[in-house]
Each structure stands twice: as structure tokens, then as C-alpha cells.
Enzyme design. Structure first.
Site, short mmCIF file in Angstrom:
data_model
loop_
_atom_site.label_atom_id
_atom_site.label_comp_id
_atom_site.label_asym_id
_atom_site.label_seq_id
_atom_site.Cartn_x
_atom_site.Cartn_y
_atom_site.Cartn_z
N THR A 227 0.91 -1.07 -0.06
CA THR A 227 0.02 0.10 0.05
C THR A 227 0.85 0.98 0.06
O THR A 227 2.09 1.27 0.70
CB THR A 227 -0.93 -0.01 1.14
OG1 THR A 227 -1.90 -1.05 1.02
CG2 THR A 227 -1.56 1.33 1.52
N ARG A 255 -15.02 -6.24 0.34
CA ARG A 255 -14.58 -5.61 1.32
C ARG A 255 -13.49 -4.36 0.99
O ARG A 255 -12.92 -4.36 0.24
CB ARG A 255 -13.46 -6.78 1.91
CG ARG A 255 -12.56 -6.21 2.87
CD ARG A 255 -11.32 -5.75 3.07
NE ARG A 255 -10.39 -5.71 3.94
CZ ARG A 255 -9.42 -4.75 3.96
NH1 ARG A 255 -8.69 -4.37 2.76
NH2 ARG A 255 -8.49 -4.49 5.10
N THR A 278 -0.75 2.08 6.89
CA THR A 278 -0.78 1.00 6.24
C THR A 278 -0.59 -0.23 7.13
O THR A 278 -0.01 -0.25 8.18
CB THR A 278 0.63 0.72 5.25
OG1 THR A 278 0.45 -0.59 4.71
CG2 THR A 278 1.85 1.00 6.09
N GLY A 281 -6.28 -3.39 7.77
CA GLY A 281 -7.19 -2.35 7.78
C GLY A 281 -8.52 -2.35 8.68
O GLY A 281 -8.60 -1.19 9.17
#
Ligand code: ASP
Length: 361
Positions: A227, A255, A278, A281
């Protein structure tokens, strides 16, 4: 500023930074905190990340490490180009993230990971610390640079978050570059999905229960790597933050993670700080991680280092949630804590050289 060094080293680099700032100061007698904040008013700073995960130095080949370092440096320099010429922190964040989105090395844009169904669903957000305006998109399949679409949501719509097909219709209306889904195919991301699916099958067959990773099962943090995010301070004293991701390999049922959630994966407020996160989540959403860091700076008077450490090294560690953040305060000081073995990260400020790190060195 800290690239994830130990506390002692961090304190030492903070002192060096203060000395640097004091060197620029014509008001020599101001208190350290005050001069720090005042004297960097004309300066700029940018920090970036390329994801946190379980990668280890011993197993990362030199070529790959070089490629990461080069791309992170390039992203810092893209931000520098904007900030040095008086551009806004929002412009710098977008420029740095676009560059990382265009690289297959990261789990964002081109290199986005695959969902359980073999698709790429991208999430992104951006926030302007001067106005508290924010824009985000979730679950897009055809947007080459989701960070630019998030910015359009912020600037050209009265809303904050667009998802799925609606987000793509908005992209079309805005003339944002769209690409066929095949653009996002990379062998690395595909292989990673295949190994997840095989592990699931083995688990279903009862061969390896520990590898089960359904929606609620624990997942190894190596999944998080890639990410991308950026936080920046411009010469006007404005902060901005942005994050972009393909989410987590093998994610299911639409999701959405923290990256497009303002207050979880991204937050910016000139009165406190700018944060991009990051990691796993769901935990960042439940704990409003990005917002909590800024709230600690604003209401408790915590330093950026203290505030970021509490969330990443205490709150998330207690929950066994892997990840990290990059955070910048209004004086351009950065904190970059992570509780995994690695986080791709970089920092650059006016008058400095790009600093890039991967492991806890
Ligand atoms: N935070 C992202 C998510 O949960 C993943 C990551 O940071 O790599 O979607």
C-alpha cells in the site's frame, strides 16, 4: 524525524533537526518547540510509505531492494519538485502517490493485489489539512490513478466517498484516465492470490488448519506490503495526506479497508498533523488510527513521535494488528513507526537529501 529508528537515535535526530532549524532562525532565543514550529514556516517536507509487512532483510534480494529504494527516492523527488516551486501539499501528495501507483512494485494502481474472485478493487483517499476537505474512492476496477480520482471527489463534488460503479461513472464524467482491468494484472500479485487459494483449499481439506484465512481468520501481515501513502507540508504551512491501495490479497464480498476511510487510513489537519497508514485495515478503522494520532497532538499536546508510537506500538500491538504509519507535524517533523519487520518509507525536507529505509535499521 524518524525512519523507524530506536528511541535514542530518534531523539538524537530530533535534536539535530532542532539544531538545523535553529540555524535558520534569526530569533535565536525562542524555546525549542516554538522555534521549531515558527522557523520552518517557509520550509517544506514530505514523507512517503510503500507498505508495511513481514519481509526480512535476509530474504529480500538485492535487486528488489534496489528497485524499492529507487522508486521511493523518485517519489520523494516528485514531491520535492512540487514543493520546492511553491506548489501545494495536496499537489505533492498526489504527485508522489501517482508515481508509486504507476509502478508494479506496490500494491496500489498497477501492482494492486487480487480479490478472492481474481479482480482488482482499488481504494484511495486524500485530505487537505488547511480546509479539512477530503475525497475518497473505494472498490474501483478501471481507474489508473485512484488518488487523482479521490482528489476530484474532494474538489469537484460535495461528497467525500464514492464507491464502485458510481465512482467509475464520476471518473468518466471527470475525464479521469480509465484502463481495462487487464492493466492491473501482474504475475506477482496473481501468484500471491494463487498461494492464498491453495492454502484455503488445504485448510478446507483439514490438512493445514493454521493456514485458514476466511473473512474473520487472522492473516499473516506479509499480505499488507505495498500500500502506498504520502504526507506533505508546503511552504504555505499547509499539510496534506493521501493513501492508495489494492487492499488485501484474497479479500471478499466488496471488502473495503482503512485506506479510503478518512480518520482511519488518512487524516490531515493543519492544527495537528497529517497521517497515512498501512496494515491490517480493519483494526485501523476500529481504532480511528489516523484521527487519533492527530487528536493526541492537538488535544494532549503530544509530539508527533509520541502520538504515532502510542497507536502503532501500543494500541495496535495489543490487538496483534500489524502495520505502521507515516505522520508529519506542522513543523515538518516526521514519525514513521511500524510494528512489523519492515515498512518501505522515505523522508525529505527542504535543504535535505532523500532518506529511504525498509527495515528497522
Ligand atoms: N490497509 C490496507 C487495507 O487493509 C492494506 C495495506 O495497508 O497494505 O486494505
Amino acid at each position: 524525524m524518524s525512519l523507524g529508528l530506536g528511541h535514542g537515535a530518534r531523539r538524537a535526530s530530533r535534536i539535530l533537526l532542532l539544531l538545523f532549524v535553529a540555524g535558520l532562525s534569526s530569533v535565536g532565543a525562542a524555546g525549542a518547540q516554538e522555534s521549531d514550529a515558527q522557523e520552518t514556516g517557509a520550509a517544506w517536507a514530505i514523507a512517503i510509505h510503500g507498505g508495511a509487512g513481514t519481509a526480512r532483510r535476509e530474504t529480500m534480494d538485492a535487486e528488489r531492494e534496489r528497485a524499492y529504494r529507487d522508486k521511493l527516492t523518485e517519489a520523494l523527488l516528485a514531491g520535492k519538485k512540487v514543493l520546492e516551486s511553491g506548489g501545494s501539499s495536496v499537489d505533492a501528495v498526489e504527485a508522489a502517490i501517482r508515481l508509486l501507483e504507476d509502478s508494479p512494485l506496490f500494491n496500489a494502481g498497477k501492482g494492486a493485489v487480487f480479490t478472492h474472485d481474481g479482480k482488482n478493487e482499488l481504494d484511495s483517499s486524500i485530505m487537505d489539512g488547511a480546509t479539512l476537505e477530503a475525497g475518497a474512492v473505494a472498490g474501483v476496477h478501471h481507474v489508473k490513478n485512484p488518488i487523482s480520482l479521490a482528489r476530484r471527489v474532494m474538489e469537484d463534488s460535495p461528497h467525500v466517498l464514492f464507491a464502485g460503479q458510481g465512482a467509475e461513472e464520476f471518473a468518466l464524467e471527470q475525464g479521469i484516465e480509465l484502463v481495462p482491468e487487464s492493466y492491473f494484472w501482474t504475475e506477482r500479485a496473481w501468484r500471491s492470490l494463487q498461494s492464498r487459494l491453495e492454502a484455503e483449499q488445504r485448510a478446507d481439506a483439514g490438512a493445514d488448519g493454521a493456514e485458514a484465512n476466511g473473512a474473520n481468520a487472522d492473516v499473516p501481515s506479509s499480505r499488507y506490503f505495498g500500500t502506498v501513502g504520502a504526507v506533505a507540508l508546503d511552504t504555505q504551512g499547509n499539510l496534506a495526506a493521501g493513501t492508495s491501495t489494492g487492499g488485501m490479497t484474497n479479500k471478499q464480498f466488496g471488502r473495503i479497508g482503512d485506506s479510503p476511510i478518512i480518520g482511519a487510513g488518512t487524516y490531515a489537519d493543519n492544527r495537528a498533523c497529517a497521517v497515512s497508514a498501512t496494515g491490517h485495515g480493519e483494526f485501523f478503522i476500529r481504532n480511528a488510527v489516523a484521527y487519533d494520532i492527530c487528536a493526541r497532538v492537538r488535544y494532549l499536546g503530544s509530539s508527533i513521535d509520541e502520538a504515532a508510537d502510542v497507536l502503532v506500538m501500543e494500541v495496535l500491538v495489543e490487538l496483534e494488528a500489524g502495520g505502521g504509519v507515516i505522520a508529519l507535524d506542522p513543523a515538518g517533523n516526521a514519525a514513521m513507526p511500524f510494528n512489523t519487520s519492515a515498512m518501505l518509507r522515505g523522508y525529505l525536507r527542504a535543504g535535505g537529501e532523500p532518506e529511504v529505509a525498509i527495515f528497522k535499521d
